[in-house]
Write a protein that holds these residues in place. Structure first.
Motif, PDB file in Angstrom:
ATOM      1  N   VAL A  87      -1.787  -4.788 -15.936  1.00 51.01           N
ATOM      2  CA  VAL A  87      -2.121  -5.002 -14.523  1.00 51.01           C
ATOM      3  C   VAL A  87      -3.240  -4.117 -14.006  1.00 51.01           C
ATOM      4  N   GLY A  88      -3.670  -3.123 -14.774  1.00 56.21           N
ATOM      5  CA  GLY A  88      -4.752  -2.264 -14.330  1.00 56.21           C
ATOM      6  C   GLY A  88      -4.297  -1.122 -13.442  1.00 56.21           C
ATOM      7  N   ASP A  89      -5.212  -0.193 -13.185  1.00 52.79           N
ATOM      8  CA  ASP A  89      -4.908   1.020 -12.435  1.00 52.79           C
ATOM      9  C   ASP A  89      -4.388   0.747 -11.032  1.00 52.79           C
ATOM     10  N   PHE A  90      -5.002  -0.199 -10.345  1.00 49.07           N
ATOM     11  CA  PHE A  90      -4.723  -0.387  -8.930  1.00 49.07           C
ATOM     12  C   PHE A  90      -3.275  -0.797  -8.685  1.00 49.07           C
ATOM     13  N   TYR A  91      -2.735  -1.647  -9.531  1.00 51.52           N
ATOM     14  CA  TYR A  91      -1.401  -2.189  -9.311  1.00 51.52           C
ATOM     15  C   TYR A  91      -0.326  -1.557 -10.194  1.00 51.52           C
ATOM     16  N   ALA A  92      -0.713  -0.689 -11.124  1.00 53.01           N
ATOM     17  CA  ALA A  92       0.231  -0.201 -12.133  1.00 53.01           C
ATOM     18  C   ALA A  92       1.415   0.529 -11.510  1.00 53.01           C
ATOM     19  N   PHE A  93       1.157   1.424 -10.552  1.00 52.36           N
ATOM     20  CA  PHE A  93       2.244   2.224  -9.986  1.00 52.36           C
ATOM     21  C   PHE A  93       3.257   1.333  -9.277  1.00 52.36           C
ATOM     22  N   LEU A  94       2.767   0.395  -8.473  1.00 55.10           N
ATOM     23  CA  LEU A  94       3.661  -0.529  -7.782  1.00 55.10           C
ATOM     24  C   LEU A  94       4.404  -1.411  -8.781  1.00 55.10           C
ATOM     25  N   ALA A  95       3.714  -1.839  -9.831  1.00 56.68           N
ATOM     26  CA  ALA A  95       4.361  -2.672 -10.847  1.00 56.68           C
ATOM     27  C   ALA A  95       5.518  -1.924 -11.507  1.00 56.68           C
ATOM     28  N   LEU A  96       5.312  -0.649 -11.791  1.00 55.92           N
ATOM     29  CA  LEU A  96       6.366   0.151 -12.402  1.00 55.92           C
ATOM     30  C   LEU A  96       7.553   0.308 -11.451  1.00 55.92           C
ATOM     31  N   GLN A  97       7.263   0.466 -10.169  1.00 58.68           N
ATOM     32  CA  GLN A  97       8.352   0.560  -9.194  1.00 58.68           C
ATOM     33  C   GLN A  97       9.120  -0.761  -9.089  1.00 58.68           C
ATOM     34  N   LEU A  98       8.405  -1.879  -9.100  1.00 57.35           N
ATOM     35  CA  LEU A  98       9.074  -3.181  -9.010  1.00 57.35           C
ATOM     36  C   LEU A  98       9.887  -3.476 -10.274  1.00 57.35           C
ATOM     37  N   ILE A  99       9.413  -3.000 -11.412  1.00 56.51           N
ATOM     38  CA  ILE A  99      10.211  -3.127 -12.642  1.00 56.51           C
ATOM     39  C   ILE A  99      11.498  -2.323 -12.496  1.00 56.51           C
ATOM     40  N   ASN A 100      11.403  -1.136 -11.866  1.00 56.55           N
ATOM     41  CA  ASN A 100      12.612  -0.356 -11.580  1.00 56.55           C
ATOM     42  C   ASN A 100      13.599  -1.168 -10.742  1.00 56.55           C
ATOM     43  N   VAL A 101      13.076  -1.859  -9.735  1.00 53.34           N
ATOM     44  CA  VAL A 101      13.934  -2.696  -8.891  1.00 53.34           C
ATOM     45  C   VAL A 101      14.653  -3.740  -9.744  1.00 53.34           C
TER      46      VAL A 101
END
Length: 549
Positions: free
Chosen positions: A189-203
């Protein structure tokens, strides 16, 4: 052929052996007895301790005790516990008239929506939590094709730990599993979305854990009210939902761990050996993945082995236990694959890192970093540097220090009791299980400010309405689970294997983190897995038998 036929017999087909039956029942009795005593200690500490107070100037934490803090703030948790218990008993009775699937689906929708709101609201791009920050930086750089952070810059020192990936993974080679997971997300997903993607995977993994715990609870909760109350307890577990903001391996590792336990429970309750073998074999996949992401979840494997040992003695069939042990050994070997992949890619040899004894050493002394009993400090890293990274030397030095710590406890019994009371309270009686604190470390996009997680909840640490609610909720979970444990001293049916598995999980978690390096986030999975017992305890308060025979 006769031996094969013997192993493929169902439990009902096997003849009982009184001596083995007695041994199995004695083991189960002792397990449940110690688990009950441990839970009584945890409940008492949860009643007496209201949370942690962080001093930003001194960078230290102290425990807030019921009778030493300003009144009436400490009592707010007890008040919340009383109100929540009354509401739980009432709503369990009311909603038990509804479709169980409708109640469960509603719980899933609400918890998912709240968790997504929590992480999207943060608009975070990074974390200042040291391990997360380093792993995110390494993964981001590597995903762009820049592996320069992995250049071997010589022997590890405390001063070069932060900037160089080679040094970091020399200390902690097992962290390569989380690194590879982060690297994959950055590539996708690239740098911009990676942190949010990791959080949503946590969800997503938190919701998987919720669904599986509910499914496991249904196997031995025999009244509609108890199953409804289990769904409600899972709904109100704010620490689990808030933990989605913590970008690390905990949520994903726990999700795989609960899937492993679910498959183990289905195998324990299966009526044929082929079914058991296939389910145990299938559980190997989440077992291996959970150990790659978070190796400490091997405790779930130990708990499953305890349950299978009981089954082996009762049924005179050790084959399932043997299969499980084989799976554990193989998955342990496979857990080093990410490390070998990173070593091959970078041309490095990270070595064996720090031995397990170093973490036990840390768990038996007061941290010089934060002032808490058993919490992390740099002593283990200092030993690593002094020993040049040699495991044998580290083990020797850590063992010597551990022996010194134990000698100190032996010469000062009161100090020993005080130390472990404070340590256990900081782990098991911290209402948020660090779920809010770690979101406080997150960095908001564009402003580069820390996210005000407590402010977002209208709370301060350890006070505030949400923190008080979590304090009361925690007290109810422990209290109801204790009621169920006390009322469950008789094992004698197929469904009791489910009870035994859950008791073994709590037993192994408490036993490990009594000695291991402490953090409240470490014990939250074991707290969460008390939920089915808590739901049964609520039924017992209503003079019902929530657990079937």
């Amino acid at each position: 052929m006769s031996n094969l036929k013997h192993f493929c017999e169902t439990p009902a087909q096997k003849q009982k052996v009184p001596a083995l039956d007695t041994l199995a029942n004695l083991g189960a009795f002792l397990l449940l007895t110690f688990s009950t005593l441990f839970l009584a200690v945890v409940f008492s500490l949860s009643f007496a301790c209201t949370g942690l107070i962080y001093d930003p100037e001194k960078e230290t934490q102290t425990l807030s005790w019921l009778f030493s803090a300003d009144w009436p703030a400490p009592a707010s948790g007890i008040l919340c516990a009383a109100v929540f218990l009354a509401v739980l008993l009432l709503l369990g009775k009311v909603f038990s008239r509804c479709s169980e699937m409708a109640v469960f689906t509603t719980v899933m929708v609400i918890t998912t929506a709240f968790s997504v709101w929590w992480v999207v609201r943060q608009n975070a791009v990074d974390s200042e939590f040291a391990d997360s920050q380093r792993l995110l930086a390494y993964a981001s750089s590597a995903a762009k094709g820049d592996w320069s952070l992995f250049v071997n810059e010589g022997a590890a020192t405390l001063s070069n730990l932060d900037g160089n990936a080679y040094v970091y993974f020399s200390y902690y080679p097992y962290q390569c599993g989380i690194f590879c997971y982060f690297y994959l997300i950055y590539k996708l997903v690239g740098d911009f979305y990676a942190f949010l993607a990791l959080q949503l995977i946590n969800v997503a993994f938190n919701e998987l854990s919720l669904a599986l715990v509910y499914a496991m609870g249904r196997t031995f909760l025999k009244t509609s009210e108890s199953r409804t109350r289990l769904a409600l307890l899972l709904l109100f577990c704010l620490p689990m939902q808030l933990s989605a903001g913590f970008v690390y391996g905990n949520s994903v590792g726990f999700g795989f761990g609960v899937l492993f336990l679910y498959l183990q429970l289905r195998a324990l309750l299966a009526k044929s050996m082929p079914s058991r073998a296939s389910l145990i074999g299938l559980s190997f996949v989440p077992l291996a993945l959970m150990m790659i992401i978070k190796s400490t979840f091997i405790l779930f494997g130990v708990a499953a082995a305890i349950a299978w040992l009981y089954a082996a003695l009762k049924e005179r069939n050790p084959l399932p236990l043997i299969l499980l042990c084989i799976c554990i050994v193989i998955s342990s070997r496979l857990s080093v694959i990410p490390t070998r992949l990173v070593e091959t890619k970078t041309g490095n040899d990270f070595g064996d890192g720090m031995p397990k004894i170093s973490w036990i050493m840390l768990g038996t002394e007061t941290s010089e970093n934060c002032g808490m009993a058993g919490w992390w400090d740099t002593r283990a890293a200092e030993i690593y540097v002094k020993s040049g990274g040699e495991v044998s030397k580290q083990s020797q030095m850590a063992t010597e220090q551990l022996v010194s710590n134990i000698s100190g406890f032996a010469s000062d019994p009161l100090g020993c009791v005080t130390f472990f009371a404070e340590k256990l309270a900081s782990e098991w009686a911290e209402p948020t299980f660090c779920s809010v604190t770690y979101s406080n470390f997150n960095i908001v996009r564009y402003t580069n400010d820390y996210y005000d997680a407590y402010g977002a909840l209208g709370a301060t640490s350890p006070g505030g309405v949400w923190t008080s609610f979590m304090d009361g909720y925690q007290l109810v979970i422990y209290g109801l689970a204790l009621v169920a444990f006390v009322g469950s001293f008789a094992f004698g049916g197929t469904h009791d294997l489910g009870r035994l598995l859950f008791a073994a999980v709590f037993f192994t978690g408490f036993g490990c983190y009594l000695l291991w390096e402490a953090k409240s986030v470490y014990v939250m999975p074991f707290f969460y897995l008390l939920m089915p017992f808590s739901a049964a305890g609520a039924d017992r308060l209503c003079f019902r038998r929530g657990i079937g025979r």
